[in-house]
Design a protein around this motif. Structure first.
Motif, PDB file in Angstrom:
ATOM      1  N   GLU A 181      -1.832   4.990  16.795  1.00  0.00           N
ATOM      2  CA  GLU A 181      -2.619   4.307  17.612  1.00  0.00           C
ATOM      3  C   GLU A 181      -3.855   5.083  17.567  1.00  0.00           C
ATOM      4  N   ASP A 182      -3.709   6.404  18.102  1.00  0.00           N
ATOM      5  CA  ASP A 182      -4.901   6.838  18.106  1.00  0.00           C
ATOM      6  C   ASP A 182      -5.148   8.386  17.053  1.00  0.00           C
ATOM      7  N   GLN A 183      -4.067   7.403  16.178  1.00  0.00           N
ATOM      8  CA  GLN A 183      -4.289   8.468  14.576  1.00  0.00           C
ATOM      9  C   GLN A 183      -5.250   7.457  13.242  1.00  0.00           C
ATOM     10  N   SER A 184      -5.862   8.363  13.327  1.00  0.00           N
ATOM     11  CA  SER A 184      -7.484   7.055  11.638  1.00  0.00           C
ATOM     12  C   SER A 184      -5.984   7.232  10.653  1.00  0.00           C
ATOM     13  N   MET A 185      -6.690   5.642  10.838  1.00  0.00           N
ATOM     14  CA  MET A 185      -5.808   4.861   9.261  1.00  0.00           C
ATOM     15  C   MET A 185      -6.507   4.691   7.621  1.00  0.00           C
ATOM     16  N   ASN A 186      -7.533   6.100   8.231  1.00  0.00           N
ATOM     17  CA  ASN A 186      -8.916   6.273   7.144  1.00  0.00           C
ATOM     18  C   ASN A 186      -9.109   6.959   6.206  1.00  0.00           C
ATOM     19  N   GLN A 187      -7.851   8.117   6.880  1.00  0.00           N
ATOM     20  CA  GLN A 187      -7.607   9.531   5.388  1.00  0.00           C
ATOM     21  C   GLN A 187      -6.967   9.457   4.853  1.00  0.00           C
ATOM     22  N   PRO A 188      -7.011  10.467   3.269  1.00  0.00           N
ATOM     23  CA  PRO A 188      -5.932   9.961   2.104  1.00  0.00           C
ATOM     24  C   PRO A 188      -4.782  10.445   1.993  1.00  0.00           C
ATOM     25  N   VAL A 189      -4.764  11.045   3.697  1.00  0.00           N
ATOM     26  CA  VAL A 189      -2.842  11.689   3.671  1.00  0.00           C
ATOM     27  C   VAL A 189      -2.784  11.395   5.262  1.00  0.00           C
ATOM     28  N   LEU A 190      -1.987  10.629   5.380  1.00  0.00           N
ATOM     29  CA  LEU A 190      -1.019  10.236   6.304  1.00  0.00           C
ATOM     30  C   LEU A 190       0.278  10.781   7.186  1.00  0.00           C
ATOM     31  N   SER A 191       0.627  11.638   7.708  1.00  0.00           N
ATOM     32  CA  SER A 191       1.934  11.835   8.625  1.00  0.00           C
ATOM     33  C   SER A 191       2.025  11.544  10.063  1.00  0.00           C
ATOM     34  N   PRO A 192       3.095   9.656   9.873  1.00  0.00           N
ATOM     35  CA  PRO A 192       2.768   9.201  11.011  1.00  0.00           C
ATOM     36  C   PRO A 192       4.093   9.615  12.066  1.00  0.00           C
ATOM     37  N   SER A 193       3.255   9.844  12.721  1.00  0.00           N
ATOM     38  CA  SER A 193       4.083  10.042  14.167  1.00  0.00           C
ATOM     39  C   SER A 193       5.714   9.616  14.444  1.00  0.00           C
ATOM     40  N   LEU A 194       5.689   8.237  13.959  1.00  0.00           N
ATOM     41  CA  LEU A 194       6.742   7.707  13.609  1.00  0.00           C
ATOM     42  C   LEU A 194       7.436   7.437  12.725  1.00  0.00           C
ATOM     43  N   GLN A 195       8.600   8.765  12.242  1.00  0.00           N
ATOM     44  CA  GLN A 195       8.957   8.276  11.184  1.00  0.00           C
ATOM     45  C   GLN A 195      10.169   7.800  10.823  1.00  0.00           C
ATOM     46  N   VAL A 196       9.672   5.981  10.004  1.00  0.00           N
ATOM     47  CA  VAL A 196      10.885   5.378  10.151  1.00  0.00           C
ATOM     48  C   VAL A 196      10.803   5.273   8.600  1.00  0.00           C
ATOM     49  N   PRO A 197      11.925   3.979   7.352  1.00  0.00           N
ATOM     50  CA  PRO A 197      11.947   4.120   6.276  1.00  0.00           C
ATOM     51  C   PRO A 197      11.174   2.803   6.559  1.00  0.00           C
ATOM     52  N   GLY A 198      10.788   2.007   5.244  1.00  0.00           N
ATOM     53  CA  GLY A 198       9.761   0.694   4.548  1.00  0.00           C
ATOM     54  C   GLY A 198       8.979   1.285   3.809  1.00  0.00           C
ATOM     55  N   PHE A 233       8.333  14.029   6.729  1.00  0.00           N
ATOM     56  CA  PHE A 233       7.504  13.633   5.436  1.00  0.00           C
ATOM     57  C   PHE A 233       6.224  12.917   5.801  1.00  0.00           C
ATOM     58  N   THR A 234       5.347  13.110   4.978  1.00  0.00           N
ATOM     59  CA  THR A 234       3.587  12.930   4.825  1.00  0.00           C
ATOM     60  C   THR A 234       3.516  12.484   2.914  1.00  0.00           C
ATOM     61  N   LEU A 235       2.418  11.898   3.222  1.00  0.00           N
ATOM     62  CA  LEU A 235       2.526  10.342   2.130  1.00  0.00           C
ATOM     63  C   LEU A 235       0.841  10.909   1.976  1.00  0.00           C
ATOM     64  N   ASN A 236       0.895  11.649   0.858  1.00  0.00           N
ATOM     65  CA  ASN A 236      -0.788  12.109  -0.177  1.00  0.00           C
ATOM     66  C   ASN A 236      -1.504  10.185  -0.807  1.00  0.00           C
ATOM     67  N   CYS A 237      -2.412  10.335  -0.694  1.00  0.00           N
ATOM     68  CA  CYS A 237      -3.035   8.978  -1.057  1.00  0.00           C
ATOM     69  C   CYS A 237      -4.677   9.439  -1.644  1.00  0.00           C
ATOM     70  N   THR A 238      -4.647  10.580  -2.125  1.00  0.00           N
ATOM     71  CA  THR A 238      -6.174  11.042  -2.428  1.00  0.00           C
ATOM     72  C   THR A 238      -5.692  10.366  -4.270  1.00  0.00           C
ATOM     73  N   ALA A 239      -7.129   9.810  -4.198  1.00  0.00           N
ATOM     74  CA  ALA A 239      -7.618   9.518  -5.455  1.00  0.00           C
ATOM     75  C   ALA A 239      -8.583  10.076  -6.142  1.00  0.00           C
ATOM     76  N   LYS A 240      -8.752   9.852  -7.575  1.00  0.00           N
ATOM     77  CA  LYS A 240     -10.033  10.251  -8.462  1.00  0.00           C
ATOM     78  C   LYS A 240     -11.195   9.196  -8.790  1.00  0.00           C
ATOM     79  N   ALA A 241     -12.094   9.675  -8.199  1.00  0.00           N
ATOM     80  CA  ALA A 241     -13.300   8.491  -8.195  1.00  0.00           C
ATOM     81  C   ALA A 241     -14.666   8.711  -8.396  1.00  0.00           C
ATOM     82  N   ASN A 242     -15.530   8.193  -8.815  1.00  0.00           N
ATOM     83  CA  ASN A 242     -16.853   8.888  -8.730  1.00  0.00           C
ATOM     84  C   ASN A 242     -17.859   7.558  -8.389  1.00  0.00           C
ATOM     85  N   PRO A 243     -18.074   7.185  -7.717  1.00  0.00           N
ATOM     86  CA  PRO A 243     -18.368   7.942  -6.133  1.00  0.00           C
ATOM     87  C   PRO A 243     -16.889   8.409  -5.949  1.00  0.00           C
ATOM     88  N   LYS A 244     -16.661   8.939  -4.079  1.00  0.00           N
ATOM     89  CA  LYS A 244     -15.955   9.308  -3.107  1.00  0.00           C
ATOM     90  C   LYS A 244     -15.758   7.819  -3.068  1.00  0.00           C
TER      91      LYS A 244
END
Length: 355
Positions: free
Chosen positions: A263-280, A236-247
């Motif tokens: 830990e090696d993946q940025s957690m400051n991006q709008p789209v998250l594709s976790p390497s470990l796929q777990v519910p929660g 799964f991939t989670l998309n958190c893209t928001a509409k805003a001004n300014p960005k």
């Protein structure tokens, strides 16, 4: 004595004393552009007409004998009090009838406030925007419509009983705009129109130039919560893209096990594709100068639906059982098949009867 005569004339109901005197006007009323031409016809079916004429502040027609209809043709109406009347003389009586004429003048200019002094607008604040209409008449027929793009956002009308309102005046329409994300990047403009009750007689509206709006607003999501299903072997991939001004900037809050594995993946991006796929529960915040908005995701584990597999297996077992039973009863030890008293043996010829 003269005062009495004047009062009687003013109180005259607009038709002659003789019931046999009739006056018909075509058209019965008119809408005319100031400075434009005017044409009307007066006719009468009365007997013994001695004369007809038009009284008008613009190009009247004197008493004319020997006619039952008479035309008033004005090349240019230049009197704001233009109110022609036709009179018909029958023997010693006189009938007359006024022709109601509405004179109009389209505005010289239509313009809205200079928004460059206001932008960028701030979400939630109210702003007064003016639409200036110069030199238009009559005010009582004026309507001002405000547009956001092609959408109508407000309409204002003016009903004035002041007689002077029939002559050209300046008018200002004020629209109160409450800034929101819906206005960002859109164009706003106003339109002035004169309405006379009939679309055929209404002149084309006059509109202002459009001005683009810029609005600063906090992040918004189309949906603030989503449920994601996780099946074995899927991702799964989670998309958190928001509409805003300014960005906005983003920050993810995920289960501890996912945090450690990513830990090696940025957690400051709008789209998250976790390497470990777990519910929660997964949460994301979008932040800019106007505020912070949170979006949540619930990832649930869904077991595969084995209904179809079980149904196919059941059919297979039933068919296998039928074939097994059929083979048990129909196949002889020597390898021949018997469906009746006769038999068929592989490799041995059969006879059709006794020899």
């Amino acid at each position: 004595m003269w005062l009495f005569i004047v009062c009687v004339f003013m109180a005259w109901p607009g038709k002659g004393v003789s019931s046999s005197c009739s006056v018909e006007l075509n058209p019965p009323k008119a809408v005319v552009r100031f400075g434009g031409p005017f044409f009307a016809n007066c006719s009468s079916t009365s007997d013994h007409i001695t004369g007809m004429g038009w009284e008008s502040s613009n190009e009247g027609v004197p008493n004319t004998a020997g006619v039952s209809s008479l035309v008033l043709n004005v090349t240019s109406v230049t009197d704001w009090q233009f109110n022609p009347q036709c009179f018909v003389n029958v023997d010693t009586d006189q009938c007359f009838k006024y022709l109601p004429v509405t004179l109009y003048k389209m505005p010289d200019a239509v313009s809205i406030s200079d928004l460059s002094k206001l932008v960028p607008l701030i979400e939630g604040r109210k702003y007064l925007i003016e639409c200036d209409i110069s030199n238009v008449a009559p005010i009582k027929s004026l309507s001002v419509t405000w547009f956001k793009g092609k959408d109508i956002i407000d309409t204002q009308t003016y009903k004035s009983g002041d007689p002077s309102a029939s002559t050209p005046m300046n008018k200002t329409s004020v629209f109160e705009l409450k800034a929101s994300s819906d206005y960002d990047g859109t164009q706003i403009w106003c339109e002035a129109e004169l309405n006379f009750g009939s679309a055929a007689s209404n002149p084309p509206p006059a509109r202002s130039k459009a001005q683009e709006l810029t609005v600063r607003y906090r992040p918004v999501f189309i949906r603030q919560h989503e449920t994601v299903e996780l099946t074995a072997g899927s991702r799964f991939t989670l998309n958190c893209t928001a509409k805003a001004n300014p960005k906005p900037t983003y920050r993810w809050y995920v289960p501890d096990s996912v945090q450690k594995a990513n830990e090696d993946q940025s957690m400051n991006q709008p789209v998250l594709s976790p390497s470990l796929q777990v519910p929660g529960s997964y949460n994301c915040t979008a932040t800019n100068k106007l505020g912070t908005t949170t979006k949540s995701f619930t990832v649930i584990e869904v077991k595969r639906d084995r209904t179809i597999f079980a149904a196919l297996l059941g059919v297979f077992l039933v068919v296998a059982a039928v074939l097994f039973i059929a083979g048990f009863f129909l196949v002889k030890p020597d390898g021949s098949f018997s469906c009746s008293k006769g038999s068929y043996q592989r490799g041995v010829a059969t006879s059709s009867g006794p020899v």
